[in-house]
Write a protein that holds these residues in place. Structure first.
Motif, PDB file in Angstrom:
ATOM      1  N   ARG A   1       0.842  -1.203   0.000  1.00 16.47           N
ATOM      2  CA  ARG A   1       0.000   0.000   0.000  1.00 16.47           C
ATOM      3  C   ARG A   1       0.874   1.248   0.000  1.00 16.47           C
ATOM      4  NH1 ARG A   1      -5.015  -0.761   4.134  1.00 16.47           N
ATOM      5  NH2 ARG A   1      -6.479  -1.419   2.545  1.00 16.47           N
ATOM      6  N   HIS A   2       1.992   1.177   0.752  1.00 19.90           N
ATOM      7  CA  HIS A   2       2.873   2.345   0.790  1.00 19.90           C
ATOM      8  C   HIS A   2       3.564   2.546  -0.557  1.00 19.90           C
ATOM      9  CE1 HIS A   2       5.398   5.480   2.404  1.00 19.90           C
ATOM     10  NE2 HIS A   2       6.366   4.932   1.686  1.00 19.90           N
ATOM     11  N   ALA A   3       4.168   1.452  -1.065  1.00 25.03           N
ATOM     12  CA  ALA A   3       5.005   1.587  -2.263  1.00 25.03           C
ATOM     13  C   ALA A   3       4.191   1.576  -3.558  1.00 25.03           C
ATOM     14  CB  ALA A   3       6.028   0.457  -2.289  1.00 25.03           C
ATOM     15  N   ARG A   4       3.002   0.939  -3.497  1.00 26.77           N
ATOM     16  CA  ARG A   4       2.224   0.694  -4.726  1.00 26.77           C
ATOM     17  C   ARG A   4       3.077  -0.042  -5.750  1.00 26.77           C
ATOM     18  NH1 ARG A   4      -2.633   0.451  -2.881  1.00 26.77           N
ATOM     19  NH2 ARG A   4      -3.326   2.292  -1.811  1.00 26.77           N
ATOM     20  N   LEU A   5       3.857  -1.003  -5.232  1.00 29.21           N
ATOM     21  CA  LEU A   5       4.750  -1.842  -6.035  1.00 29.21           C
ATOM     22  C   LEU A   5       4.738  -3.243  -5.419  1.00 29.21           C
ATOM     23  CD1 LEU A   5       7.838   0.528  -6.295  1.00 29.21           C
ATOM     24  CD2 LEU A   5       6.460  -0.240  -8.244  1.00 29.21           C
ATOM     25  N   PRO A   6       5.163  -4.253  -6.209  1.00 30.00           N
ATOM     26  CA  PRO A   6       5.366  -5.561  -5.579  1.00 30.00           C
ATOM     27  C   PRO A   6       6.481  -5.471  -4.547  1.00 30.00           C
ATOM     28  CG  PRO A   6       5.616  -5.687  -7.984  1.00 30.00           C
ATOM     29  CD  PRO A   6       5.518  -4.243  -7.629  1.00 30.00           C
ATOM     30  N   VAL A   7       6.378  -6.283  -3.501  1.00 34.14           N
ATOM     31  CA  VAL A   7       7.410  -6.267  -2.448  1.00 34.14           C
ATOM     32  C   VAL A   7       7.765  -7.707  -2.092  1.00 34.14           C
ATOM     33  CG1 VAL A   7       6.622  -4.073  -1.452  1.00 34.14           C
ATOM     34  CG2 VAL A   7       5.733  -6.228  -0.542  1.00 34.14           C
TER      35      VAL A   7
ATOM     36  N   ARG B   1      13.350   2.189  -5.558  1.00 33.84           N
ATOM     37  CA  ARG B   1      13.055   3.098  -4.451  1.00 33.84           C
ATOM     38  C   ARG B   1      11.564   3.115  -4.121  1.00 33.84           C
ATOM     39  NH1 ARG B   1      17.596   6.223  -3.194  1.00 33.84           N
ATOM     40  NH2 ARG B   1      16.426   7.443  -1.694  1.00 33.84           N
ATOM     41  N   ALA B   2      11.284   3.194  -2.835  1.00 36.13           N
ATOM     42  CA  ALA B   2       9.907   3.350  -2.350  1.00 36.13           C
ATOM     43  C   ALA B   2       9.705   4.821  -1.970  1.00 36.13           C
ATOM     44  CB  ALA B   2       9.686   2.456  -1.134  1.00 36.13           C
ATOM     45  N   PRO B   3       8.476   5.314  -2.005  1.00 38.58           N
ATOM     46  CA  PRO B   3       8.250   6.717  -1.612  1.00 38.58           C
ATOM     47  C   PRO B   3       8.685   6.951  -0.170  1.00 38.58           C
ATOM     48  CG  PRO B   3       6.259   5.749  -2.556  1.00 38.58           C
ATOM     49  CD  PRO B   3       7.226   4.631  -2.373  1.00 38.58           C
ATOM     50  N   PRO B   4       9.254   8.147   0.128  1.00 35.92           N
ATOM     51  CA  PRO B   4       9.631   8.438   1.517  1.00 35.92           C
ATOM     52  C   PRO B   4       8.401   8.422   2.427  1.00 35.92           C
ATOM     53  CG  PRO B   4      10.474  10.121   0.005  1.00 35.92           C
ATOM     54  CD  PRO B   4       9.539   9.254  -0.786  1.00 35.92           C
ATOM     55  N   LEU B   5       8.666   8.259   3.728  1.00 31.97           N
ATOM     56  CA  LEU B   5       7.583   8.250   4.715  1.00 31.97           C
ATOM     57  C   LEU B   5       7.417   9.658   5.289  1.00 31.97           C
ATOM     58  CD1 LEU B   5       5.661   6.224   6.204  1.00 31.97           C
ATOM     59  CD2 LEU B   5       7.346   6.243   8.051  1.00 31.97           C
ATOM     60  N   LEU B   6       6.187  10.128   5.312  1.00 34.18           N
ATOM     61  CA  LEU B   6       5.877  11.427   5.919  1.00 34.18           C
ATOM     62  C   LEU B   6       5.492  11.168   7.371  1.00 34.18           C
ATOM     63  CD1 LEU B   6       5.365  14.475   5.334  1.00 34.18           C
ATOM     64  CD2 LEU B   6       2.992  13.828   4.854  1.00 34.18           C
ATOM     65  N   THR B   7       6.358  11.587   8.304  1.00 39.61           N
ATOM     66  CA  THR B   7       6.030  11.370   9.717  1.00 39.61           C
ATOM     67  C   THR B   7       5.212  12.569  10.199  1.00 39.61           C
ATOM     68  OG1 THR B   7       8.219  12.216  10.236  1.00 39.61           O
ATOM     69  CG2 THR B   7       7.943   9.848  10.308  1.00 39.61           C
TER      70      THR B   7
END
Ligand SMILES: CC(C)(COP(=O)(O)OP(=O)(O)OC[C@H]1O[C@@H](n2cnc3c(N)ncnc32)[C@H](O)[C@@H]1OP(=O)(O)O)[C@@H](O)C(=O)NCCC(=O)NCCS
Length: 159
Positions: free
Chosen positions: A47-53, A124-130
């Protein structure tokens, strides 16, 4: 890449523990709880990456309370930190007695997933917004855990 909040990838899964999930003591197999944990964490990472993991690692796991047949196992997963291609996901597993509503913590797991491109290479996965001090603290703690798991990987494999 736009940073994404941890809340956007939160996953909650509930399983009713059936006899096929359990050992001869009437409680869920540890391996079954690990499978549910891996799946919940993988969904949060996707869900975070919207890519296979793929799962790169699962940290040490302690089972604090058994999950009995007829009780529910509730898994809550969210991304705690994103490095470059890898992400740490925390899964809290609780058990609930459906008759009383009593909940107990079963285990707390940390897994690392790697996002893959179309060719199956790490990407690369999208950065996390804390968004809160609690999330920033969790991200700092994740960096400490990452350092120790990579040191362990080097010690075990030389890579
Ligand atoms: C995980 C995997 C994709 C890593 O590929 P790799 O060629 O070693 O790539 P890299 O060394 O560049 O590592 C990629 C990322 O994974 C991280 N990583 C690799 N092994 C790790 C481990 N044991 N624990 C935590 N992170 C790990 C690296 O730190 C790196 O993160 P970053 O990009 O955020 O800095 C690869 O080892 C693999 O496919 N493993 C099998 C996965 C699998 O099949 N899982 C299901 C269970 S069998």
């Amino acid at each position: 890449m736009e940073p994404k909040p941890a809340s956007a990838s939160r996953v909650e899964v509930t399983h009713l523990v059936m006899p096929g999930d359990a050992n001869s003591l009437g409680t869920a197999f540890g391996g079954m709880v690990m499978q549910w944990t891996d799946l919940a964490a993988g969904m949060a990472a996707m869900r975070h990456a919207r890519l296979p993991v793929v799962t790169a690692s699962l940290d040490q796991l302690s089972f604090l309370a058994p999950v009995r047949i007829g009780h529910m196992a509730i898994l809550v997963a969210h991304v705690t930190a994103v490095f470059a291609t890898s992400m740490e996901v925390n899964v809290e597993v609780s058990t609930e007695d459906p008759r009383t509503g009593e909940r107990r913590r079963c285990c707390d797991a940390y897994l690392t997933f790697v996002a893959l491109d179309d060719a199956g290479r790490p990407t690369r996965a999208p950065p996390l917004l804390t968004e809160s001090e609690d999330e920033r603290r969790r991200e700092r703690e994740a960096r400490v855990r990452r350092a120790s798991r990579l040191a362990l990987r080097t010690a075990l494999t030389g890579a």
